[in-house]
Design a protein around this motif. Structure first.
Motif, PDB file in Angstrom:
ATOM      1  N   LEU A  58       0.831  -1.204   0.000  1.00 52.27           N
ATOM      2  CA  LEU A  58       0.000   0.000   0.000  1.00 52.27           C
ATOM      3  C   LEU A  58       0.866   1.255   0.000  1.00 52.27           C
ATOM      4  O   LEU A  58       0.572   2.214  -0.718  1.00 52.27           O
ATOM      5  CB  LEU A  58      -0.937  -0.002   1.212  1.00 52.27           C
ATOM      6  CG  LEU A  58      -1.890   1.175   1.333  1.00 52.27           C
ATOM      7  CD1 LEU A  58      -2.820   1.228   0.123  1.00 52.27           C
ATOM      8  CD2 LEU A  58      -2.695   1.078   2.609  1.00 52.27           C
ATOM      9  N   THR A  59       1.936   1.239   0.765  1.00 58.22           N
ATOM     10  CA  THR A  59       2.844   2.388   0.791  1.00 58.22           C
ATOM     11  C   THR A  59       3.443   2.636  -0.584  1.00 58.22           C
ATOM     12  O   THR A  59       3.519   3.789  -1.041  1.00 58.22           O
ATOM     13  CB  THR A  59       3.965   2.156   1.818  1.00 58.22           C
ATOM     14  OG1 THR A  59       3.380   1.924   3.101  1.00 58.22           O
ATOM     15  CG2 THR A  59       4.904   3.343   1.906  1.00 58.22           C
ATOM     16  N   ARG A  60       3.856   1.574  -1.271  1.00 60.31           N
ATOM     17  CA  ARG A  60       4.411   1.727  -2.620  1.00 60.31           C
ATOM     18  C   ARG A  60       3.366   2.287  -3.582  1.00 60.31           C
ATOM     19  O   ARG A  60       3.665   3.174  -4.382  1.00 60.31           O
ATOM     20  CB  ARG A  60       4.915   0.392  -3.143  1.00 60.31           C
ATOM     21  CG  ARG A  60       6.177  -0.083  -2.488  1.00 60.31           C
ATOM     22  CD  ARG A  60       6.614  -1.390  -3.071  1.00 60.31           C
ATOM     23  NE  ARG A  60       7.663  -1.988  -2.268  1.00 60.31           N
ATOM     24  CZ  ARG A  60       8.043  -3.240  -2.354  1.00 60.31           C
ATOM     25  NH1 ARG A  60       7.463  -4.044  -3.222  1.00 60.31           N
ATOM     26  NH2 ARG A  60       9.007  -3.710  -1.595  1.00 60.31           N
ATOM     27  N   GLU A  61       2.131   1.755  -3.504  1.00 59.77           N
ATOM     28  CA  GLU A  61       1.074   2.239  -4.398  1.00 59.77           C
ATOM     29  C   GLU A  61       0.775   3.705  -4.153  1.00 59.77           C
ATOM     30  O   GLU A  61       0.614   4.485  -5.103  1.00 59.77           O
ATOM     31  CB  GLU A  61      -0.195   1.411  -4.197  1.00 59.77           C
ATOM     32  CG  GLU A  61      -0.085  -0.004  -4.716  1.00 59.77           C
ATOM     33  CD  GLU A  61      -1.320  -0.829  -4.380  1.00 59.77           C
ATOM     34  OE1 GLU A  61      -2.348  -0.232  -3.970  1.00 59.77           O
ATOM     35  OE2 GLU A  61      -1.271  -2.054  -4.523  1.00 59.77           O
ATOM     36  N   VAL A  62       0.707   4.111  -2.906  1.00 56.41           N
ATOM     37  CA  VAL A  62       0.426   5.519  -2.582  1.00 56.41           C
ATOM     38  C   VAL A  62       1.566   6.391  -3.066  1.00 56.41           C
ATOM     39  O   VAL A  62       1.334   7.469  -3.643  1.00 56.41           O
ATOM     40  CB  VAL A  62       0.181   5.688  -1.061  1.00 56.41           C
ATOM     41  CG1 VAL A  62       0.158   7.152  -0.669  1.00 56.41           C
ATOM     42  CG2 VAL A  62      -1.107   5.001  -0.654  1.00 56.41           C
ATOM     43  N   ASP A  63       2.800   5.962  -2.848  1.00 53.55           N
ATOM     44  CA  ASP A  63       3.947   6.741  -3.326  1.00 53.55           C
ATOM     45  C   ASP A  63       3.918   6.898  -4.842  1.00 53.55           C
ATOM     46  O   ASP A  63       4.201   7.983  -5.374  1.00 53.55           O
ATOM     47  CB  ASP A  63       5.269   6.081  -2.905  1.00 53.55           C
ATOM     48  CG  ASP A  63       5.538   6.219  -1.418  1.00 53.55           C
ATOM     49  OD1 ASP A  63       4.907   7.087  -0.770  1.00 53.55           O
ATOM     50  OD2 ASP A  63       6.387   5.457  -0.893  1.00 53.55           O
ATOM     51  N   LYS A  67       3.605  10.424  -6.958  1.00 55.46           N
ATOM     52  CA  LYS A  67       4.562  10.788  -8.014  1.00 55.46           C
ATOM     53  C   LYS A  67       3.833  11.024  -9.338  1.00 55.46           C
ATOM     54  O   LYS A  67       4.166  11.943 -10.073  1.00 55.46           O
ATOM     55  CB  LYS A  67       5.612   9.698  -8.176  1.00 55.46           C
ATOM     56  CG  LYS A  67       6.585   9.623  -7.015  1.00 55.46           C
ATOM     57  CD  LYS A  67       7.543   8.463  -7.198  1.00 55.46           C
ATOM     58  CE  LYS A  67       8.428   8.302  -5.982  1.00 55.46           C
ATOM     59  NZ  LYS A  67       9.313   7.133  -6.074  1.00 55.46           N
ATOM     60  N   ALA A  68       2.837  10.189  -9.652  1.00 52.70           N
ATOM     61  CA  ALA A  68       2.085  10.349 -10.904  1.00 52.70           C
ATOM     62  C   ALA A  68       1.321  11.660 -10.907  1.00 52.70           C
ATOM     63  O   ALA A  68       1.284  12.355 -11.922  1.00 52.70           O
ATOM     64  CB  ALA A  68       1.135   9.161 -11.094  1.00 52.70           C
TER      65      ALA A  68
END
Length: 74
Positions: A58-63, A67-68
């Motif tokens: 989840l942290t990676r997806e939010v990051d 960025k997007a």
């Protein structure tokens, strides 16, 4: 309190200043047999350890979403 009678003669019979469990100095008293996992068990454990936790995913997806949006694309 100078002289006390023994209260136990069983497995708990030890001096008051003796260490309990494996908290004393020296090597631990581990007389159990070593575990030898099967290759399938070893691979399952390796896969489980290599897989990121749900929180990390989840942290990676939010990051990535942050960025997007900073780049102007979604």
């Amino acid at each position: 309190m100078a002289n006390h009678e023994k209260m136990s003669t069983g497995s708990n019979d030890r001096p008051k200043n003796a260490s309990i469990g494996q908290t004393g100095p020296g090597l631990p008293d581990d007389s159990s047999a070593p575990i030898t996992p099967s290759p399938e068990d070893e691979q399952a454990v390796r896969r489980a350890l290599d897989t990121p936790s749900p929180r990390e995913r989840l942290t990676r997806e939010v990051d990535e979403e942050i960025k997007a949006s900073a780049r102007g694309s979604e």
